[in-house]
Design an enzyme around this catalytic site. Structure first.
Site, PDB file in Angstrom:
ATOM      1  N   PRO A 114       0.347  -0.988   0.072  1.00 56.03           N
ATOM      2  CA  PRO A 114       0.135   0.125   0.113  1.00 56.03           C
ATOM      3  C   PRO A 114       0.806   1.161  -0.311  1.00 56.03           C
ATOM      4  O   PRO A 114       0.210   2.364  -0.175  1.00 56.03           O
ATOM      5  CB  PRO A 114      -0.509   0.303   1.343  1.00 56.03           C
ATOM      6  CG  PRO A 114      -0.007  -1.130   2.536  1.00 56.03           C
ATOM      7  CD  PRO A 114       0.943  -2.053   1.031  1.00 56.03           C
ATOM      8  N   GLY A 141      -0.129  -1.912  -4.152  1.00 49.92           N
ATOM      9  CA  GLY A 141      -0.697  -3.560  -3.557  1.00 49.92           C
ATOM     10  C   GLY A 141      -0.629  -4.673  -3.927  1.00 49.92           C
ATOM     11  O   GLY A 141       0.735  -4.796  -3.765  1.00 49.92           O
ATOM     12  N   ASP A 142      -1.640  -5.373  -4.483  1.00 51.54           N
ATOM     13  CA  ASP A 142      -1.378  -7.041  -4.702  1.00 51.54           C
ATOM     14  C   ASP A 142      -1.834  -6.951  -6.168  1.00 51.54           C
ATOM     15  O   ASP A 142      -2.738  -6.419  -6.791  1.00 51.54           O
ATOM     16  CB  ASP A 142      -2.740  -7.571  -3.797  1.00 51.54           C
ATOM     17  CG  ASP A 142      -2.062  -9.645  -4.375  1.00 51.54           C
ATOM     18  OD1 ASP A 142      -1.032  -9.873  -4.090  1.00 51.54           O
ATOM     19  OD2 ASP A 142      -2.729  -9.671  -5.179  1.00 51.54           O
ATOM     20  N   MET A 150     -10.587   2.672  -5.177  1.00 55.10           N
ATOM     21  CA  MET A 150     -10.033   4.464  -6.103  1.00 55.10           C
ATOM     22  C   MET A 150     -12.094   4.814  -6.099  1.00 55.10           C
ATOM     23  O   MET A 150     -12.990   4.591  -7.072  1.00 55.10           O
ATOM     24  CB  MET A 150     -10.716   3.612  -7.676  1.00 55.10           C
ATOM     25  CG  MET A 150      -8.577   3.105  -7.657  1.00 55.10           C
ATOM     26  SD  MET A 150      -8.582   2.276  -9.059  1.00 55.10           S
ATOM     27  CE  MET A 150      -9.719   0.420  -8.699  1.00 55.10           C
ATOM     28  N   THR A 168      -2.483  -5.971  -0.228  1.00 57.57           N
ATOM     29  CA  THR A 168      -3.285  -5.116  -0.679  1.00 57.57           C
ATOM     30  C   THR A 168      -3.652  -3.052  -0.030  1.00 57.57           C
ATOM     31  O   THR A 168      -3.691  -4.101   1.285  1.00 57.57           O
ATOM     32  CB  THR A 168      -4.868  -6.098  -1.469  1.00 57.57           C
ATOM     33  OG1 THR A 168      -5.307  -4.920  -2.359  1.00 57.57           O
ATOM     34  CG2 THR A 168      -5.558  -6.504  -0.239  1.00 57.57           C
ATOM     35  N   LYS A 227      -1.413   3.927 -15.023  1.00 52.95           N
ATOM     36  CA  LYS A 227      -2.307   4.699 -15.414  1.00 52.95           C
ATOM     37  C   LYS A 227      -3.319   5.421 -13.812  1.00 52.95           C
ATOM     38  O   LYS A 227      -3.095   4.730 -13.012  1.00 52.95           O
ATOM     39  CB  LYS A 227      -3.213   4.070 -16.295  1.00 52.95           C
ATOM     40  CG  LYS A 227      -3.085   3.643 -17.076  1.00 52.95           C
ATOM     41  CD  LYS A 227      -3.892   2.136 -18.062  1.00 52.95           C
ATOM     42  CE  LYS A 227      -3.520   1.249 -17.111  1.00 52.95           C
ATOM     43  NZ  LYS A 227      -2.444   0.300 -17.576  1.00 52.95           N
ATOM     44  N   ASP A 241       3.688   1.225 -12.073  1.00 51.93           N
ATOM     45  CA  ASP A 241       2.654   1.702 -11.355  1.00 51.93           C
ATOM     46  C   ASP A 241       3.025   3.374 -11.466  1.00 51.93           C
ATOM     47  O   ASP A 241       3.861   3.099 -11.198  1.00 51.93           O
ATOM     48  CB  ASP A 241       1.601   0.784 -10.641  1.00 51.93           C
ATOM     49  CG  ASP A 241       0.576  -0.050 -11.780  1.00 51.93           C
ATOM     50  OD1 ASP A 241       1.311  -0.068 -12.841  1.00 51.93           O
ATOM     51  OD2 ASP A 241       0.461  -0.999 -11.157  1.00 51.93           O
TER      52      ASP A 241
END
Length: 269
Positions: free
Chosen positions: A12, A89-90, A170, A118, A57, A35
């Site tokens: 996280p 996360g995962d 999100m 996660t 993204k 990411d």
């Protein structure tokens, strides 16, 4: 001779929550494709000799299309390089790892998934929220805010009947829409919920409210998660900012208030 691709979970945000295997791979990889949400502290752990590319993204903007990421992983591994695809996360939870594994299988490229914590679990731990509790919740549902508003009402009613804990990834700023759908599905308007921003990092913020007052919640810095359920009542109040102590705000206005602490910096009360 082909190389290998590792789909690695970065957790996280707190680098202390990386697995030992993830850290070892970051220090030995030839190429790291990460990411945008991977924290700078974790990116700094990558070996200096590795080629590092941000392919993430975020907030609707794309550094690279998914098809391009797939091609890049295949091309680098086919050239004999060890590739780490580093995901927040995962990898297997809302990380599009399924699409990437399919692309690697089609190209006959060896790969391995390295799990990470996660964000939903990390955020709950940071806020001292037990996601299940034998007195209030025996079911846990992970969903995304992008899917939740358009999902079938029957699913929401089922979650309400089961008194499930919802962790919404999100959620964006559509707090009012989510509040309305939860109440329409049968969730009590007094059900507590918590918005957790930048969980486990030094910039962490936690805001606790109820479903009925969720529409008036401040917009916190992304990434955020929303936890809904009676289990939020068990949250650690020393880490959580109560709604009553924050002035009402207009939609879209950012409110600054006391930051939460990282769980390893201060013991839970």
């Amino acid at each position: 001779m082909n190389g290998k691709v590792y789909l690695v979970g970065a957790g996280p945000g707190d680098p202390d929550l990386l697995t030992i295997k993830a850290l070892r791979l970051l220090r030995t990889a030839n190429v790291v494709l990460h990411d945008d949400l991977v924290s700078p502290e974790i990116v700094q752990l990558i070996a200096p000799a590795a080629e590092v590319r941000n392919v993430g993204k975020r907030c609707g903007s794309k550094t690279m299309r998914q098809e391009e990421i797939n091609f890049l992983m295949v091309a680098e591994a086919a050239a004999g390089r060890q590739v780490v695809r580093l995901k927040s996360g995962d990898p297997l939870i809302f990380g599009r790892a399924g699409e990437e594994m399919e692309a690697l299988r089609k190209a006959n490229i060896e790969y391995e998934v390295v799990p990470g914590i996660t964000s939903g679990l990390g955020a709950a731990a940071a806020a001292g929220i037990p996601l299940t509790h034998r007195q209030t919740s025996s079911a846990l549902v992970l969903m995304t805010g992008h899917r939740a508003p358009g999902s079938d009402d029957g699913d929401w009613r089922h979650y309400a009947a089961e008194q499930a804990t919802l962790v919404i990834y999100m959620p964006g700023s559509k707090h009012g829409e989510i509040s309305s759908r939860l109440q329409a599905a049968g969730f009590d308007e007094r059900t507590p919920c918590a918005i957790i921003s930048r969980a486990t990092t030094s910039e962490q913020q936690i805001y606790r409210t109820t479903i009925s007052d969720l529409r008036r919640a401040p917009r916190l810095a992304s990434p955020t998660l929303l936890v809904v359920g009676e289990v939020v009542r068990f949250s650690d109040r020393s880490l959580v900012e109560e709604a009553a102590s924050v002035p009402a705000v207009e939609a879209g206005v950012v409110v600054e208030f006391a930051q939460g602490t990282r769980p390893h910096e201060e013991p839970l009360a």
